[in-house]
Design a protein around this motif. Structure first.
Motif, PDB file in Angstrom:
ATOM      1  N   THR A 166       0.850  -1.184   0.000  1.00 32.70           N
ATOM      2  CA  THR A 166       0.000   0.000   0.000  1.00 32.70           C
ATOM      3  C   THR A 166       0.881   1.228   0.000  1.00 32.70           C
ATOM      4  N   ILE A 167       0.617   2.143  -0.930  1.00 34.88           N
ATOM      5  CA  ILE A 167       1.334   3.422  -0.995  1.00 34.88           C
ATOM      6  C   ILE A 167       0.368   4.499  -0.522  1.00 34.88           C
ATOM      7  N   HIS A 168       0.777   5.243   0.478  1.00 33.28           N
ATOM      8  CA  HIS A 168      -0.036   6.294   1.087  1.00 33.28           C
ATOM      9  C   HIS A 168       0.557   7.642   0.700  1.00 33.28           C
ATOM     10  N   ILE A 169      -0.258   8.495   0.063  1.00 38.45           N
ATOM     11  CA  ILE A 169       0.202   9.802  -0.424  1.00 38.45           C
ATOM     12  C   ILE A 169      -0.627  10.876   0.280  1.00 38.45           C
ATOM     13  N   PRO A 170      -0.091  11.529   1.308  1.00 38.18           N
ATOM     14  CA  PRO A 170      -0.836  12.605   1.980  1.00 38.18           C
ATOM     15  C   PRO A 170      -0.917  13.840   1.097  1.00 38.18           C
ATOM     16  N   LEU A 171      -2.019  14.570   1.226  1.00 35.62           N
ATOM     17  CA  LEU A 171      -2.266  15.760   0.417  1.00 35.62           C
ATOM     18  C   LEU A 171      -2.495  16.964   1.314  1.00 35.62           C
ATOM     19  N   PRO A 172      -2.160  18.167   0.845  1.00 38.12           N
ATOM     20  CA  PRO A 172      -2.455  19.377   1.622  1.00 38.12           C
ATOM     21  C   PRO A 172      -3.960  19.569   1.786  1.00 38.12           C
ATOM     22  N   SER A 173      -4.332  20.268   2.831  1.00 41.27           N
ATOM     23  CA  SER A 173      -5.751  20.485   3.102  1.00 41.27           C
ATOM     24  C   SER A 173      -6.420  21.369   2.057  1.00 41.27           C
ATOM     25  N   SER A 174      -5.630  22.119   1.274  1.00 41.86           N
ATOM     26  CA  SER A 174      -6.202  23.001   0.260  1.00 41.86           C
ATOM     27  C   SER A 174      -6.591  22.270  -1.020  1.00 41.86           C
ATOM     28  N   ALA A 230      -0.429   3.340 -14.282  1.00 36.24           N
ATOM     29  CA  ALA A 230       0.127   2.816 -15.525  1.00 36.24           C
ATOM     30  C   ALA A 230       0.110   1.294 -15.512  1.00 36.24           C
ATOM     31  N   ARG A 231      -0.233   0.694 -16.641  1.00 38.40           N
ATOM     32  CA  ARG A 231      -0.251  -0.755 -16.847  1.00 38.40           C
ATOM     33  C   ARG A 231      -1.203  -1.492 -15.905  1.00 38.40           C
ATOM     34  N   GLY A 232      -2.138  -0.748 -15.306  1.00 40.38           N
ATOM     35  CA  GLY A 232      -3.163  -1.380 -14.485  1.00 40.38           C
ATOM     36  C   GLY A 232      -2.642  -2.064 -13.247  1.00 40.38           C
ATOM     37  N   MET A 233      -1.504  -1.602 -12.706  1.00 39.38           N
ATOM     38  CA  MET A 233      -0.921  -2.231 -11.528  1.00 39.38           C
ATOM     39  C   MET A 233      -1.513  -1.621 -10.259  1.00 39.38           C
ATOM     40  N   GLY A 234      -2.468  -2.284  -9.684  1.00 38.98           N
ATOM     41  CA  GLY A 234      -3.046  -1.834  -8.431  1.00 38.98           C
ATOM     42  C   GLY A 234      -4.298  -1.013  -8.625  1.00 38.98           C
ATOM     43  N   ASP A 235      -4.828  -0.585  -7.511  1.00 37.67           N
ATOM     44  CA  ASP A 235      -6.070   0.187  -7.494  1.00 37.67           C
ATOM     45  C   ASP A 235      -5.854   1.409  -6.620  1.00 37.67           C
ATOM     46  N   ALA A 236      -6.008   2.595  -7.207  1.00 36.29           N
ATOM     47  CA  ALA A 236      -5.850   3.855  -6.480  1.00 36.29           C
ATOM     48  C   ALA A 236      -7.224   4.418  -6.156  1.00 36.29           C
ATOM     49  N   SER A 237      -7.398   4.835  -4.919  1.00 30.54           N
ATOM     50  CA  SER A 237      -8.695   5.354  -4.480  1.00 30.54           C
ATOM     51  C   SER A 237      -8.513   6.724  -3.844  1.00 30.54           C
ATOM     52  N   TYR A 238      -9.459   7.608  -4.144  1.00 32.35           N
ATOM     53  CA  TYR A 238      -9.467   8.952  -3.563  1.00 32.35           C
ATOM     54  C   TYR A 238     -10.897   9.475  -3.592  1.00 32.35           C
ATOM     55  N   ALA A 239     -11.309  10.072  -2.500  1.00 32.16           N
ATOM     56  CA  ALA A 239     -12.614  10.717  -2.411  1.00 32.16           C
ATOM     57  C   ALA A 239     -12.405  12.222  -2.328  1.00 32.16           C
ATOM     58  N   PRO A 240     -13.187  13.008  -3.060  1.00 26.90           N
ATOM     59  CA  PRO A 240     -13.008  14.469  -3.020  1.00 26.90           C
ATOM     60  C   PRO A 240     -13.043  15.000  -1.594  1.00 26.90           C
ATOM     61  N   GLY A 241     -12.029  15.773  -1.252  1.00 29.65           N
ATOM     62  CA  GLY A 241     -11.907  16.323   0.085  1.00 29.65           C
ATOM     63  C   GLY A 241     -11.111  15.473   1.046  1.00 29.65           C
ATOM     64  N   SER A 242     -10.694  14.259   0.619  1.00 29.48           N
ATOM     65  CA  SER A 242      -9.911  13.390   1.501  1.00 29.48           C
ATOM     66  C   SER A 242      -8.510  13.956   1.692  1.00 29.48           C
ATOM     67  N   ALA A 243      -7.859  13.474   2.739  1.00 23.19           N
ATOM     68  CA  ALA A 243      -6.527  13.979   3.085  1.00 23.19           C
ATOM     69  C   ALA A 243      -5.411  13.174   2.452  1.00 23.19           C
ATOM     70  N   SER A 244      -5.726  12.098   1.713  1.00 23.22           N
ATOM     71  CA  SER A 244      -4.664  11.262   1.159  1.00 23.22           C
ATOM     72  C   SER A 244      -5.207  10.413   0.022  1.00 23.22           C
ATOM     73  N   ILE A 245      -4.268   9.817  -0.713  1.00 26.86           N
ATOM     74  CA  ILE A 245      -4.560   8.858  -1.777  1.00 26.86           C
ATOM     75  C   ILE A 245      -4.026   7.503  -1.335  1.00 26.86           C
ATOM     76  N   GLU A 246      -4.822   6.456  -1.499  1.00 28.85           N
ATOM     77  CA  GLU A 246      -4.405   5.099  -1.173  1.00 28.85           C
ATOM     78  C   GLU A 246      -4.241   4.309  -2.464  1.00 28.85           C
ATOM     79  N   TRP A 247      -3.040   3.794  -2.656  1.00 28.90           N
ATOM     80  CA  TRP A 247      -2.723   2.995  -3.850  1.00 28.90           C
ATOM     81  C   TRP A 247      -2.363   1.593  -3.378  1.00 28.90           C
ATOM     82  N   ARG A 248      -3.207   0.621  -3.673  1.00 25.67           N
ATOM     83  CA  ARG A 248      -3.027  -0.747  -3.210  1.00 25.67           C
ATOM     84  C   ARG A 248      -2.644  -1.655  -4.376  1.00 25.67           C
TER      85      ARG A 248
END
Length: 571
Positions: free
Chosen positions: A387-395, A405-423
């Motif tokens: 799992t790759i965790h990418i924190p984002l600024p609050s803005s 790329a190449r369909g490796m994994g599943d990245a999820s993000y909900a608008p307004g969330s504080a991070s991106i989860e790439w599994r």
């Protein structure tokens, strides 16, 4: 010597569950709890309360949302009191099961009361080993609870039973059996941390070494710090009182690799000091933590190398399973970013060696470790789900065009969330590893996206424009003969906007929205970052008792490396 005056346990709603007084007249739980809660979070483990009479030192821990408090009005050893609270929580978990819930304590108060009486005698800590307490207090069971509910004699210890005489008068005046431990007449074990008369049908011993990896990388990929915290968990299911010798090996020597070691009380420290790497001990029955340690993977000379090295080749290098890098401010407007995951082709989980016979997925142990051939062994370490965790600024308000790329994994993000989860699953990791053609080429995956901030939302929704607004001063003639004159070009036109300045302003605004770091979580079976190995595990037949002649216990070992958002790359 530290004196334990009282113990208070509260549930997650700060409702009192238990109040046990050992010595003196300490303040009540209803007095101490408001004083404890008045401190802002995070609350320290030791709080001085000068408002009480006398002034009190309040020790506290939180276990499974339960609050444990121990007040002391005299000068004590803080670490000993805190360790006592942790031992209480561990013993209750051992008897009542994990996680430790308020309902379990309420329904088994008789067992809890006897445990607390055995652990402390007159305020002095006496017995905190779970194995030794098993000889003194019986664990609760369904049958004992059923017998107690219908009023039949039970072997469940009761705090209401008389302790001075073995019999008490029943309702009819005759003697009735005393409610107490069924094994009270049994002889106690000569080893404080081991139960007496231990018997096992199948004699087995297992060694599990787990290391938690913590790495921090600079934007250039240079390691800034790399620490591995290890735990040696031992499982002993051996009859009698075995005397064991565990020999650890490491490239460069154990004494040069391990720092800050801690040991279970069963370990003979003199043997370790004389021969580093050898652990001589009589184990408790069952599973326990034998030792813990810390390893600096960069070595003591890493700080000097950072200040004196001029080339990248002379800097310390790490051979870890996965690293990540973040590239920001990409694209024409600087709103795009890319996260690149690099996998080490060594951790494919493939080996040409034939697999040995093993139990429970562990490598067999004789005089040395047998070579393993399956996935997740010492010769074929395998990466588990990542799992790759990418924190984002609050803005950041949204992420557009989030793709892998190449369909490796599943990245999820909900608008307004504080991070991106790439599994990335273990199957996808195996597919990615199979694309390697040597030299690590192809063992990488990328995640890209476009950040959207509040300013971009205003532009899309309300027609906001960064260009300056200029008002025209031209006049128009509304004569009938020149009806279309108002559609003609005005005499003065607005000043053209400077597109270069607008682009630079937009890039600066998007730079604030870029992620500043990324972390990787994974687990690897069959590999330890420190390189520590179990060389041998032997039973000293001369010192052991009750094992039986000709009995050779089965021995197994397992290695596991874990990273929980601990491999971090900054940008």
């Amino acid at each position: 010597m530290s004196t334990i005056e009282a113990l208070f346990i509260f549930d997650e709603h700060n409702t009192p569950l238990l109040e046990h007084t050992y010595n003196g007249r300490p303040a009540s739980g209803s007095t101490l709890l408001p004083l404890y809660l008045s401190h802002p979070t995070p609350r320290p483990s030791l709080i001085y309360l000068p408002s009480t009479n006398p002034a009190t030192l309040l020790y506290s821990i939180v276990q499974d949302q339960l609050l444990f408090l121990a007040p002391c009005s005299s000068d004590t050893q803080p670490l000993q009191v805190l360790e006592f609270l942790h031992r209480v929580a561990d013993v209750l978990e051992d008897y009542l099961g994990a996680p430790l819930l308020a309902s379990k304590i309420e329904s088994n108060y008789d067992v809890v009361a006897q445990l607390l009486n055995e652990m402390v005698d007159g305020g002095i800590i006496s017995c905190t080993e779970p194995n030794a307490l098993r000889d003194l207090v019986d664990a609760p069971s369904l049958m004992k609870s059923l017998l107690g509910n219908v009023g039949l004699p039970s072997t469940t210890p009761s705090s209401l039973a008389p302790s001075a005489t073995p019999f008490s008068l029943g309702r009819g005046g005759g003697p009735s059996p005393r409610l107490g431990p069924s094994n009270a007449a049994q002889s106690t074990s000569p080893v404080p941390w081991r139960r007496a008369n231990v018997r096992h049908t199948s004699n087995e011993m297992y060694v599990d070494i787990v290391e938690t990896l913590s790495v921090t990388l600079s934007p250039s990929g240079r390691p800034l710090s790399a620490i591995a915290n290890g735990t040696i968990a031992f499982t002993a299911k051996v009859s009698g009182i075995p005397d064991l010798i565990l020999h650890l090996g490491c490239p460069g020597g154990i004494s040069n690799a391990i720092s800050l070691p801690v040991f279970h009380p069963c370990v003979r420290l003199n043997r370790w000091k004389e021969r580093p790497g050898q652990l001589s001990f009589v184990p408790p029955d069952g599973r326990f933590v034998l030792a813990g340690y810390e390893v600096d993977l960069l070595g003591p000379s890493a700080l000097d190398a950072f200040t004196t090295s001029t080339t990248k080749q002379s800097l310390p290098s790490l051979n870890i399973p996965a690293t990540v890098s973040v590239h920001t401010s990409l694209g024409p407007s600087g709103s795009d970013f890319q996260v690149r995951l690099q996998l080490n082709p060594r951790f494919t989980g493939k080996s040409s060696a034939p697999p040995p016979s093993s139990a429970s997925g562990r490598g067999g142990l004789g005089s040395r470790i047998a070579a393993g051939g399956g996935a997740g062994t010492s010769t074929a370490p395998a990466i588990e789900e990542m799992t790759i965790h990418i924190p984002l600024p609050s803005s950041v308000h949204n992420i557009l065009d989030l793709r892998v790329a190449r369909g490796m994994g599943d990245a999820s993000y909900a608008p307004g969330s504080a991070s991106i989860e790439w599994r990335i699953s273990s199957r996808e990791i195996s597919m990615l590893m199979s694309q390697d053609r040597g030299g690590g080429v192809g063992c990488h995956a990328t995640l890209s996206g476009t950040v959207v901030g509040a300013q971009d939302d205003d532009e899309n929704g309300a027609g906001f424009d960064d260009t300056a607004v200029s008002l025209s001063t031209a006049t128009y003639n509304y004569d009938d003969d020149q009806a279309s004159s108002y559609q003609s070009a005005p005499t003065s036109t607005p000043q053209p906007s400077n597109s270069a300045q607008v682009d630079e302003k937009r890039r600066k605004a998007n730079k604030i929205l870029m992620p500043s770091a990324a972390t990787v979580s994974f687990s690897v079976k069959g590999w330890l970052p420190s390189g520590i190995k179990v060389e041998s595990l032997n039973v000293d037949q001369k010192k052991s008792k009750g094992l039986g002649g000709g009995v050779t216990p089965y021995k197994g070992v397992k290695y596991l490396c874990v990273s929980r958002r601990s491999v971090e790359c900054r940008c």
